[in-house]
Design an enzyme around this catalytic site. Structure first.
Site, PDB file in Angstrom:
ATOM      1  N   PHE A   1       0.815  -1.215   0.000  1.00 25.77           N
ATOM      2  CA  PHE A   1       0.000   0.000   0.000  1.00 25.77           C
ATOM      3  C   PHE A   1       0.850   1.269   0.000  1.00 25.77           C
ATOM      4  O   PHE A   1       0.436   2.309   0.503  1.00 25.77           O
ATOM      5  CB  PHE A   1      -0.969  -0.005   1.186  1.00 25.77           C
ATOM      6  CG  PHE A   1      -1.765  -1.273   1.295  1.00 25.77           C
ATOM      7  CD1 PHE A   1      -2.694  -1.607   0.325  1.00 25.77           C
ATOM      8  CD2 PHE A   1      -1.575  -2.151   2.342  1.00 25.77           C
ATOM      9  CE1 PHE A   1      -3.417  -2.782   0.406  1.00 25.77           C
ATOM     10  CE2 PHE A   1      -2.288  -3.329   2.436  1.00 25.77           C
ATOM     11  CZ  PHE A   1      -3.208  -3.644   1.464  1.00 25.77           C
TER      12      PHE A   1
ATOM     13  N   ILE B   1       2.715  -7.652  -5.174  1.00 27.13           N
ATOM     14  CA  ILE B   1       2.469  -7.288  -3.773  1.00 27.13           C
ATOM     15  C   ILE B   1       1.122  -7.827  -3.299  1.00 27.13           C
ATOM     16  O   ILE B   1       0.467  -7.242  -2.452  1.00 27.13           O
ATOM     17  CB  ILE B   1       2.565  -5.764  -3.581  1.00 27.13           C
ATOM     18  CG1 ILE B   1       1.635  -5.007  -4.532  1.00 27.13           C
ATOM     19  CG2 ILE B   1       3.991  -5.309  -3.785  1.00 27.13           C
ATOM     20  CD1 ILE B   1       1.634  -3.497  -4.310  1.00 27.13           C
TER      21      ILE B   1
ATOM     22  N   THR C   1      -1.261  -8.480  -5.608  1.00 27.88           N
ATOM     23  CA  THR C   1      -2.242  -7.988  -6.562  1.00 27.88           C
ATOM     24  C   THR C   1      -2.464  -8.922  -7.739  1.00 27.88           C
ATOM     25  O   THR C   1      -3.420  -8.764  -8.487  1.00 27.88           O
ATOM     26  CB  THR C   1      -1.796  -6.620  -7.091  1.00 27.88           C
ATOM     27  OG1 THR C   1      -0.434  -6.741  -7.555  1.00 27.88           O
ATOM     28  CG2 THR C   1      -1.830  -5.584  -5.990  1.00 27.88           C
TER      29      THR C   1
ATOM     30  N   ARG D   1      -9.388  -0.959 -20.053  1.00 25.39           N
ATOM     31  CA  ARG D   1      -9.614  -2.398 -20.207  1.00 25.39           C
ATOM     32  C   ARG D   1      -9.240  -3.125 -18.913  1.00 25.39           C
ATOM     33  O   ARG D   1      -8.224  -2.818 -18.292  1.00 25.39           O
ATOM     34  CB  ARG D   1      -8.779  -2.943 -21.371  1.00 25.39           C
ATOM     35  CG  ARG D   1      -8.882  -4.442 -21.541  1.00 25.39           C
ATOM     36  CD  ARG D   1      -8.025  -4.922 -22.685  1.00 25.39           C
ATOM     37  NE  ARG D   1      -8.630  -4.588 -23.969  1.00 25.39           N
ATOM     38  CZ  ARG D   1      -7.978  -4.682 -25.141  1.00 25.39           C
ATOM     39  NH1 ARG D   1      -6.713  -5.067 -25.153  1.00 25.39           N
ATOM     40  NH2 ARG D   1      -8.588  -4.389 -26.256  1.00 25.39           N
TER      41      ARG D   1
ATOM     42  N   ASN E   1      -7.933  -8.755 -15.875  1.00 24.72           N
ATOM     43  CA  ASN E   1      -8.392  -9.997 -15.249  1.00 24.72           C
ATOM     44  C   ASN E   1      -9.535  -9.643 -14.302  1.00 24.72           C
ATOM     45  O   ASN E   1      -9.305  -9.075 -13.225  1.00 24.72           O
ATOM     46  CB  ASN E   1      -7.230 -10.650 -14.475  1.00 24.72           C
ATOM     47  CG  ASN E   1      -7.601 -11.971 -13.870  1.00 24.72           C
ATOM     48  OD1 ASN E   1      -8.635 -12.113 -13.241  1.00 24.72           O
ATOM     49  ND2 ASN E   1      -6.732 -12.966 -14.053  1.00 24.72           N
ATOM     50  N   PRO E   2     -10.776  -9.920 -14.694  1.00 25.38           N
ATOM     51  CA  PRO E   2     -11.914  -9.490 -13.860  1.00 25.38           C
ATOM     52  C   PRO E   2     -11.857 -10.007 -12.425  1.00 25.38           C
ATOM     53  O   PRO E   2     -12.251  -9.301 -11.497  1.00 25.38           O
ATOM     54  CB  PRO E   2     -13.116 -10.078 -14.616  1.00 25.38           C
ATOM     55  CG  PRO E   2     -12.666 -10.153 -16.027  1.00 25.38           C
ATOM     56  CD  PRO E   2     -11.199 -10.516 -15.965  1.00 25.38           C
TER      57      PRO E   2
ATOM     58  N   GLY F   1      -5.029   1.176 -14.690  1.00 22.15           N
ATOM     59  CA  GLY F   1      -4.589   0.957 -13.315  1.00 22.15           C
ATOM     60  C   GLY F   1      -5.772   0.942 -12.365  1.00 22.15           C
ATOM     61  O   GLY F   1      -6.649   1.800 -12.441  1.00 22.15           O
TER      62      GLY F   1
ATOM     63  N   GLU G   1      -5.519   1.819  -6.876  1.00 25.84           N
ATOM     64  CA  GLU G   1      -5.771   2.909  -5.931  1.00 25.84           C
ATOM     65  C   GLU G   1      -7.196   3.451  -5.980  1.00 25.84           C
ATOM     66  O   GLU G   1      -7.721   3.925  -4.971  1.00 25.84           O
ATOM     67  CB  GLU G   1      -4.810   4.086  -6.228  1.00 25.84           C
ATOM     68  CG  GLU G   1      -3.457   3.687  -6.772  1.00 25.84           C
ATOM     69  CD  GLU G   1      -2.359   3.584  -5.743  1.00 25.84           C
ATOM     70  OE1 GLU G   1      -2.492   4.184  -4.689  1.00 25.84           O
ATOM     71  OE2 GLU G   1      -1.363   2.890  -6.025  1.00 25.84           O
TER      72      GLU G   1
END
Length: 692
Positions: free
Chosen positions: A235, A463, A465, A581, A584-585, A655, A658
Site C-alpha cells: 500500500f 504485492i 495484486t 480495459r 483480469n476481472p 490501473g 488505488e
C-alpha cells in the site's frame, strides 16, 4: 495513439499462478527464505521526540550469551550517503520518537530482544513540537508536492466568484493520521559474501531498493541483489526503502558470513515505514442558481518531518475534477518532530477527494440539486487544469450506472426521515478519480525455451495484486500464444530492471515493456522461433502527452446510525469504475473491493492517536488501531463500464490499485448526513459525532 492489442487472454480470469503456493504456505516471503545458521536483529528506538544521543552503554547487552554485536551511533560504519536523512541509520541527533538509535544482533530473536532491553541510551532531550494546526505562523510552502505537482495553482478570481455565487460552501474538513498495516510486516534478510550483498526484502520494487541501498552503502549496484518473489501487501509503505533495510545490511556486515533476519513488529511499523499525513482542508465552492460551479478552492495544511520533507498532493485532484472558471489550490506544511510521512494507497487523491466530495454534497443540497445530477452538471469538456482533452472520461457513465444499480431514483432527499428498528438510514454518493501513471526504465527479456514455452523475465513485484498472473496474460496476447504457454520470472534484481509497484502504474509500465519486447521478438524471429531465441526490450516512451489521462468512478453507500448509541454501520457499498480495459476481472474485483473496504475502514475506524506529550502514536497495534473486518463489510459490489481508450498504452489499461479507496469515505460521510442530518467534516465518523 497507441496500437491496442486485440484481447484473447486479456479479459479472462485464469487461476492465479501463485495461488497454489500461497494456499499451501509454500510461497517464500522475505522472512521465509531459508538461510544457513541465521542471526536475528532487534532495534533499540529513541524514547524522546527530539534530542541528542550522548552515550550508549552496551556492556550488559554484550555480556548476554548469544549476543553477537551491538551497533550504536558510536561504532556503526560510516554511510557513503546521508542525503536521505530517513536512511541515515544510527544518528546522534534524534528527529522523532521511535528513531533507531542502536541495534542488537544475536543468535535467537528472543536473545536479541532481551539484549536490546539492556542497552542504555543516554540522551540530551530537547523540547519537541508535534502539534499540527492550520493556525501556526510557521507553515511552509514546499517547492513542489508529491509526484512533482505544483504546490499552488490560481486561475480566475475565486474571492469575487464566491461573493457573486448564488450558493456557496466554505468549510474545513479534516482527515486523520493513518498508518499502513500490510499483513506481512516489513521484513529483511541480509547476507554478505565478500563485498556482495544479498537482500531478501519485502519490497514493492527490487530494483529501486537496490539503487537506494547501493547509494547509501557506497556499493556498486551490481554488487547488491534484492529478491522478493512474493510480498504480503504494501500500500505504498514498501514503495521506498526505509531505514530498517539499511540497519539489516549494516548488522549483517558486523557478523561476516552470517545472514541476519529482521522483521519489524507491528508497533515499530508505526514509526519507521511511513504513514499518511493528517490533513486540514479548507474547501470553498460557489455555484449559480442552476447548480453550476463558479469557484473551486482548496487550501491544505498537512505535516512533514523535520528530518525529511514529504508533501502530499492533497489538493491536486480538485484541480481537474469539475468545471469551474475560478480555481485555487494551495499546500502548506507544518514541520514537526514526527516520523517521516510517505505514500499510502492513493496519496493525495484519497484525503483530497474526501474533502472535495463532502463539500460538493453540501453544495448540491444547498442548491436543491440532486447530488448525482450536480456532479453530472459540472462535467468539464477538457481538463480544467491543463486544458488538454481527456483521453477518455466516463465519470457520468459511472454515476448513471451506479445510480441505476443502487436504486438511487427511489431516494428521498430529506435527511433524518428513515428509521428502522432504532437505526437511522441514509444513502450517499461520491466521485472517484486517479491518474494514469507510468514510470520509465523497465526492461524485459522474452526467451523461447522449449517448444510451446516462452519465458518472460522482468524484475516486477507482486504485492498480492496478481502480477504473476496478469502480466502473463499481457505477454500471452502480445506473443499471440495461449496463456498456459507463458512462464513469468519476476521479483529479483537478477532479472531485467523494473519500476516500483506504485501509483497503479505496474501493468502500464511493465505491460508496455513486455508488449514492446514481444513485438520485437515476433518481428525478428517470426511465429516459429528456434529454441533459445531471445529478445530484450525497453519500455517505449509514453505517447499520451497530448491528453489528460485518468480513471474515474462513482461510489454509493448506505449507512445506518443507531439512534441511541451513535454506532455507525455500512451495510452496503457499491462502486462503478471506468478504468480502461480490465486485464483480469477476478483480480480486478478483488483490487476494487479491497480499496473500497480500505476506504470504509478510513471512514469509520482508522486513526493514529498521537500523544503530544511524548510524540508517539499510542494505539500502535491491532488491538487499538481498528481496521475493518469481514463483519464490517457485509455487501461490497464493484462494477465497471466498458471503456476503450487507445491513448493510454497497448493494453488499454488505466490501473486499478488505488481508485477503489478514493471517494469511499466521502460517500459514507454523505450517507451519514442523509441518515442523521448531522454533517461530520472530520474522519473517522466515530459515534460521538451523532450523540446529542
Amino acid at each position: 495513439m497507441t496500437e491496442v492489442m486485440p484481447p484473447r487472454a486479456l479479459g479472462q480470469s485464469p487461476r492465479r499462478v501463485d495461488g497454489p503456493a500461497k494456499v499451501t504456505g509454500t510461497a517464500p516471503y522475505a522472512g521465509d527464505q531459508r538461510v544457513t545458521d541465521p542471526a536475528y536483529l532487534e532495534l533499540v528506538q529513541a524514547r524522546v521526540a527530539r534530542g541528542t544521543v550522548t552515550g550508549v552503554d552496551t556492556t550488559a547487552a554484550l555480556a548476554l550469551d548469544g549476543v553477537l554485536a551491538v551497533l550504536t551511533p558510536d561504532n556503526a560504519p560510516t554511510l557513503a550517503s546521508t542525503d536521505d536523512a530517513e536512511l541515515d541509520a544510527f544518528r546522534h541527533e534524534i528527529g522523532f520518537r521511535g528513531q533507531v538509535v542502536a541495534a542488537v544482533v544475536a543468535r535467537t530473536r528472543e536473545i536479541a530482544r532481551q539484549a536490546a532491553g539492556l542497552v542504555r541510551v543516554e540522551v540530551d532531550e530537547h523540547p519537541h513540537d508535534v502539534h499540527l494546526s492550520a493556525d501556526r505562523d510557521d507553515l511552509r510552502a514546499p517547492e513542489e508536492v508529491n509526484a512533482g505537482f505544483e504546490t499552488d495553482t490560481d486561475q480566475g478570481d475565486v474571492d469575487a466568484a464566491m461573493g457573486e455565487a448564488a450558493f456557496s460552501v466554505d468549510e474545513t474538513y479534516k482527515t486523520a493520521w493513518y498508518n499502513n498495516n500490510p499483513m506481512e510486516p516489513h521484513t529483511t534478510t541480509a547476507q554478505w559474501t565478500g563485498d556482495w550483498l544479498l537482500l531478501h526484502d519485502s519490497t514493492q520494487g527490487v530494483h529501486p531498493t537496490r539503487e537506494t541501498v547501493a547509494k547509501v552503502l557506497g556499493l556498486d549496484p551490481e554488487h547488491v541483489r534484492v529478491v522478493a518473489p512474493h510480498v504480503g501487501g504494501g500500500f505504498g509503505s514498501k514503495g521506498t526503502a526505509h531505514v530498517h533495510v539499511v540497519v539489516a545490511a549494516l548488522a549483517a556486515q558486523a557478523v561476516p558470513g552470517t545472514p541476519v533476519k529482521l522483521a519489524l513488529t507491528r508497533q515499530q511499523m508505526f514509526s519507521l515505514v511511513g504513514y499518511r499525513t493528517p490533513t486540514i482542508q479548507r474547501v470553498r465552492l460557489g455555484c449559480d442558481a442552476g447548480g453550476r460551479l463558479s469557484a473551486v478552492a482548496v487550501d491544505v495544511v498537512e505535516q512533514t518531518s523535520r528530518i525529511k520533507e514529504y508533501a502530499e498532493q492533497t489538493a491536486v485532484s480538485s484541480r481537474m475534477m469539475y468545471a469551474a472558471p475560478n480555481r485555487r489550490t494551495t499546500h502548506r506544511l507544518a514541520v514537526l518532530d514526527v516520523p517521516v510521512p510517505s505514500w499510502m494507497r492513493a496519496p493525495g487523491e484519497c484525503p483530497g477527494m474526501f474533502a472535495l466530495e463532502a463539500a460538493v454534497d453540501e453544495l448540491a443540497i444547498a442548491s436543491g440539486v440532486d447530488p448525482v445530477e450536480f456532479r453530472i452538471r459540472n462535467e468539464p469538456d477538457v481538463d480544467p487544469d491543463s486544458g488538454k482533452p481527456f483521453s477518455s472520461r466516463n465519470l457520468v457513465a459511472c454515476l448513471r450506472d451506479g445510480a441505476r444499480r443502487f436504486g438511487w431514483a427511489d431516494r428521498d432527499p430529506a435527511p433524518r426521515v428513515r428509521e428502522e428498528a432504532g437505526w437511522l438510514i441514509g444513502t450517499g454518493v461520491a466521485s472517484s478519480t486517479y491518474p494514469v501513471n507510468s514510470m520509465p526504465g523497465s526492461v524485459s527479456t522474452i526467451r523461447y525455451v522449449i517448444p510451446g514455452r516462452y519465458r518472460v523475465e522482468i524484475g516486477a513485484a507482486d504485492i498480492g495484486t496478481g502480477t504473476w498472473t496478469s502480466l502473463a496474460q499481457v505477454a500471452a496476447d502480445a506473443l499471440g500464444v495461449p496463456f498456459e504457454d507463458v512462464e513469468m520470472q519476476i521479483g529479483d534484481t537478477a532479472l531485467p530492471n523494473a519500476s516500483v509497484a506504485g501509483g497503479s502504474s505496474g501493468i502500464t509500465s511493465w505491460g508496455s515493456t513486455v508488449v514492446a519486447t514481444a513485438r520485437a521478438f515476433r518481428e525478428k524471429f517470426g511465429d516459429d522461433p528456434d529454441e533459445g531465441d531471445e529478445m530484450t526490450g525497453e519500455m517505449p516512451e509514453a505517447s499520451g502527452d497530448d491528453y489528460a489521462m485518468h480513471a474515474f468512478g462513482a461510489q454509493f453507500a448506505e449507512v445506518r446510525v443507531h439512534v441511541d448509541t451513535g454506532e455507525v454501520r455500512v451495510p452496503r457499498l457499491l462502486g462503478v469504475f471506468a478504468a480502461g480495459r480490465i486485464v483480469n476481472p477476478r483480480l480486478a474485483r478483488s483490487q476494487l473491493v479491497g480499496g473500497m473496504t480500505m476506504g470504509l475502514s478510513m471512514a469509520l475506524h482508522e486513526e493514529s492517536v498521537l500523544d503530544e506529550r511524548f510524540g508517539h502514536v499510542v494505539n500502535h497495534d491491532f488491538a487499538e488501531y481498528h481496521i475493518a473486518t469481514n463483519s464490517d463489510v457485509p455487501n461490497v459490489e464493484a462494477h465497471w463500464v466498458e471503456e476503450d481508450d487507445p491513448h493510454v498504452n497497448p493494453m488499454g489499461t488505466k490501473g486499478i490499485g488505488e481508485i477503489g479507496i478514493v471517494g469511499t469515505a466521502a460517500a459514507i460521510a454523505n450517507a451519514a448526513y442523509h441518515a442523521t442530518g448531522v454533517r461530520v467534516r472530520e474522519l473517522p465518523l466515530t459515534l460521538d459525532h451523532f450523540l446529542d
